[in-house]
Enzyme design. Structure first.
Site, mmCIF file in Angstrom:
data_model
loop_
_atom_site.group_PDB
_atom_site.id
_atom_site.type_symbol
_atom_site.label_atom_id
_atom_site.label_comp_id
_atom_site.label_asym_id
_atom_site.label_seq_id
_atom_site.Cartn_x
_atom_site.Cartn_y
_atom_site.Cartn_z
ATOM 1 N N HIS A 181 40.333 39.768 46.462
ATOM 2 C CA HIS A 181 40.215 40.525 45.211
ATOM 3 C C HIS A 181 41.594 40.666 44.555
ATOM 4 O O HIS A 181 41.715 40.700 43.336
ATOM 5 C CB HIS A 181 39.638 41.928 45.464
ATOM 6 C CG HIS A 181 38.194 41.942 45.836
ATOM 7 N ND1 HIS A 181 37.768 41.820 47.138
ATOM 8 C CD2 HIS A 181 37.080 42.045 45.080
ATOM 9 C CE1 HIS A 181 36.440 41.868 47.152
ATOM 10 N NE2 HIS A 181 36.002 41.995 45.927
ATOM 11 N N ASP B 69 32.374 32.908 44.781
ATOM 12 C CA ASP B 69 32.655 34.340 44.719
ATOM 13 C C ASP B 69 33.146 34.615 43.298
ATOM 14 O O ASP B 69 33.365 33.693 42.506
ATOM 15 C CB ASP B 69 33.709 34.711 45.762
ATOM 16 C CG ASP B 69 33.613 36.165 46.208
ATOM 17 O OD1 ASP B 69 32.969 36.968 45.501
ATOM 18 O OD2 ASP B 69 34.182 36.502 47.260
#
Length: 257
Positions: free
Chosen positions: A127, A200
């Site tokens: 992230h 993702d």
């Protein structure tokens, strides 16, 4: 009429990543963390968890759950997976993953294994920025791949590819989500997965720090991904893909696939 329904998806793993169950507006059953489910050692409990989650997702109109997590929680320094995985034993995790896929399917919900080729042994969080596993492909086959193979064998609909780099398992050095070696040669070719490959989120730091929205989209499709999750700028990603097809950088047959 278009024959395929829209994919209406959510991250509903149970435990700390459960968008509905952890929101006060939704009164739905709590299934707990997958780590706790794995600790029982009984795959039936994972099937029941999948069926429970799938049951309430179907009620709210979802048809795709970005679950189960097929990572193996082997690195105690890992901040991003932890209790989200079915423990640290790859064989038990594989049984649990296969069982949860079956439970979701019983409820009429599509399943998505994540985060291929395994985010459980990384120190860093994609992230925020780049993350890597230094394992070789042979090492991954004896650990990380076991739950993915089990979930593929159970008929998972999708596999989500992570942004982790695996320099000792793929010579291109790219994040797995942009790597033809990982997606086309390993996941498709070696593991025989013929369902839908999704990236993702392309808005995560591991991608945005190094790639434009357009380049990330084109590279993912070239690598073999079918769905691009959350490009960091949809118009730019769309235009980049159109340009790449028009100038021959991206084969139209790949789009048709």
């Amino acid at each position: 009429a278009w024959p395929l329904p829209l994919a209406v998806s959510v991250d509903e793993e149970g435990g700390r990543v459960a968008r509905l169950a952890n929101h006060p507006a939704f009164l739905v059953p709590q299934v707990g963390s997958m780590d706790d489910v794995a600790a029982t050692g009984i795959p039936e409990n994972a099937r029941r968890a999948g069926k429970t989650i799938g049951g309430y997702l179907a009620e709210y109109g979802f048809n795709l759950d970005f679950a189960p997590v097929a990572d193996v929680n082997t690195n105690p320094d890992n901040t991003v997976i932890g209790s989200r995985a079915f423990g640290s034993d790859p064989v038990l995790a594989g049984r649990m993953v296969a069982a949860e896929v079956a439970g979701l399917h019983e409820a009429g919900i599509m399943s998505c294994l994540k985060h291929f080729p395994g985010h459980g042994d990384t120190d860093d969080d994609t992230h925020d920025g780049s993350a890597l596993s230094d394992k070789t492909w042979q090492e991954m086959l004896s650990c990380e791949m076991i739950p993915f193979q089990a979930g593929i064998g159970a008929g998972t609909d999708l596999v989500m590819v992570a942004h982790i780099a695996v320099p000792n398992a793929a010579s291109d050095g790219l994040p797995a989500s942009l790597s033809q070696e990982i997606i086309t040669h390993r996941l498709r070719g070696e593991l025989g997965f013929d369902g839908v490959v999704i990236t993702d989120s392309l808005a995560m730091g591991a991608i945005t720090q190094s790639y434009s929205a357009a380049d990330a989209a084109v590279l993912s499709l070239q690598a073999g991904a079918d769905l691009l999750l959350m490009p960091n700028g949809l118009p730019e990603a769309f235009d980049g893909v159109m340009d790449a097809v028009e100038n021959g950088g991206l084969d139209e047959a790949r789009i048709d696939e």
